[in-house]
Design a protein around this motif. Structure first.
Motif, PDB file in Angstrom:
ATOM      1  N   LYS A  28       0.833  -1.208   0.000  1.00 15.91           N
ATOM      2  CA  LYS A  28       0.000   0.000   0.000  1.00 15.91           C
ATOM      3  C   LYS A  28       0.871   1.262   0.000  1.00 15.91           C
ATOM      4  N   ARG A  29       1.901   1.285   0.846  1.00 11.29           N
ATOM      5  CA  ARG A  29       2.779   2.458   0.914  1.00 11.29           C
ATOM      6  C   ARG A  29       3.556   2.633  -0.389  1.00 11.29           C
ATOM      7  N   GLY A  30       4.006   1.527  -0.963  1.00 12.87           N
ATOM      8  CA  GLY A  30       4.727   1.597  -2.234  1.00 12.87           C
ATOM      9  C   GLY A  30       3.860   2.173  -3.338  1.00 12.87           C
ATOM     10  N   LYS A  31       2.612   1.724  -3.385  1.00 14.33           N
ATOM     11  CA  LYS A  31       1.674   2.243  -4.391  1.00 14.33           C
ATOM     12  C   LYS A  31       1.348   3.705  -4.141  1.00 14.33           C
ATOM     13  N   ARG A  32       1.389   4.127  -2.879  1.00 13.89           N
ATOM     14  CA  ARG A  32       1.145   5.532  -2.542  1.00 13.89           C
ATOM     15  C   ARG A  32       2.350   6.409  -2.899  1.00 13.89           C
ATOM     16  N   ASP A  33       3.551   5.928  -2.604  1.00 12.17           N
ATOM     17  CA  ASP A  33       4.775   6.713  -2.818  1.00 12.17           C
ATOM     18  C   ASP A  33       5.204   6.785  -4.282  1.00 12.17           C
ATOM     19  N   LEU A  34       4.893   5.763  -5.048  1.00 13.53           N
ATOM     20  CA  LEU A  34       5.377   5.674  -6.423  1.00 13.53           C
ATOM     21  C   LEU A  34       4.916   6.825  -7.316  1.00 13.53           C
ATOM     22  N   PRO A  35       3.643   7.205  -7.341  1.00 18.62           N
ATOM     23  CA  PRO A  35       3.237   8.320  -8.208  1.00 18.62           C
ATOM     24  C   PRO A  35       3.964   9.632  -7.888  1.00 18.62           C
ATOM     25  N   ALA A  36       4.165   9.908  -6.605  1.00 18.07           N
ATOM     26  CA  ALA A  36       4.877  11.135  -6.226  1.00 18.07           C
ATOM     27  C   ALA A  36       6.333  11.068  -6.667  1.00 18.07           C
ATOM     28  N   MET A  37       6.941   9.886  -6.557  1.00 14.35           N
ATOM     29  CA  MET A  37       8.333   9.729  -6.969  1.00 14.35           C
ATOM     30  C   MET A  37       8.478   9.936  -8.479  1.00 14.35           C
ATOM     31  N   VAL A  38       7.596   9.346  -9.262  1.00 15.35           N
ATOM     32  CA  VAL A  38       7.722   9.508 -10.715  1.00 15.35           C
ATOM     33  C   VAL A  38       7.388  10.941 -11.138  1.00 15.35           C
ATOM     34  N   GLU A  39       6.535  11.597 -10.383  1.00 13.51           N
ATOM     35  CA  GLU A  39       6.229  13.009 -10.661  1.00 13.51           C
ATOM     36  C   GLU A  39       7.466  13.869 -10.420  1.00 13.51           C
ATOM     37  N   ARG A  40       8.203  13.573  -9.347  1.00 14.59           N
ATOM     38  CA  ARG A  40       9.438  14.317  -9.074  1.00 14.59           C
ATOM     39  C   ARG A  40      10.488  14.051 -10.157  1.00 14.59           C
TER      40      ARG A  40
END
Length: 168
Positions: A28-40
């Protein structure tokens, strides 16, 4: 000058003990963090010439999300079996054998290999390389086979917890 972006896969799940380590998906945390990481990654304009990934489910999920956001065709992901659970020395050898036409390589992988590779290239201890972290390095080399200890300077180190505010 060459550029190297190291990306540790997003947080993975231990929820299904029947799965091998290789098969573990994002949690769940990985799926939450991934979009923000790719946006950065997009904000920093870190679009590579090629993207290297281990074949593990969590790294491929991370690599595919990066490709999707940066408009990189998914067939540009080079799935390299040696990147799974590899040592820094193996990662170094894989990179040293990359075609010279690549100016910027992004490597999506695992710890402790990424952490040790970053320490070797920078000649400075990297004590933490969290999940969904991105480290962008400028390399003082003209050819990938010249990649060696101390040839890298840090341009960027970003990870999810860096963006947590005290209100969260």
């Amino acid at each position: 000058m060459k550029k190297l972006t190291l990306v540790r896969h997003a947080k993975s799940s231990w929820k299904h003990p029947e799965l091998t380590d290789f098969e573990r998906p994002l949690n769940k945390r990985g799926k939450r963090d991934l979009p923000a990481m790719v946006e950065r990654l997009a904000d920093y304009q870190l679009t590579p010439d090629t993207l290297l990934s281990s074949g593990a489910t969590r790294t491929l999920s991370t690599a595919k999300a990066i490709c999707s956001r940066l408009a990189i065709p998914q067939n540009q992901i080079l799935e390299i079996p040696e990147l799974y659970e590899s040592s820094a020395e193996t990662l170094l050898l894989v990179l040293q054998n990359m075609p010279e036409s690549y100016k910027h390589i992004m490597l999506v992988g695992h710890n402790p290999g990424l952490e040790h590779l970053a320490s070797i290239l920078r000649q400075e201890s990297v004590t933490k390389f969290p999940t969904a972290a991105v480290m962008h390095l400028h390399l003082s080399i003209k050819n990938w086979h010249e990649l060696a200890e101390g040839c890298a300077s840090l341009s960027l180190f970003d990870y999810p917890k860096k963006h947590i505010t005290s209100n969260e």
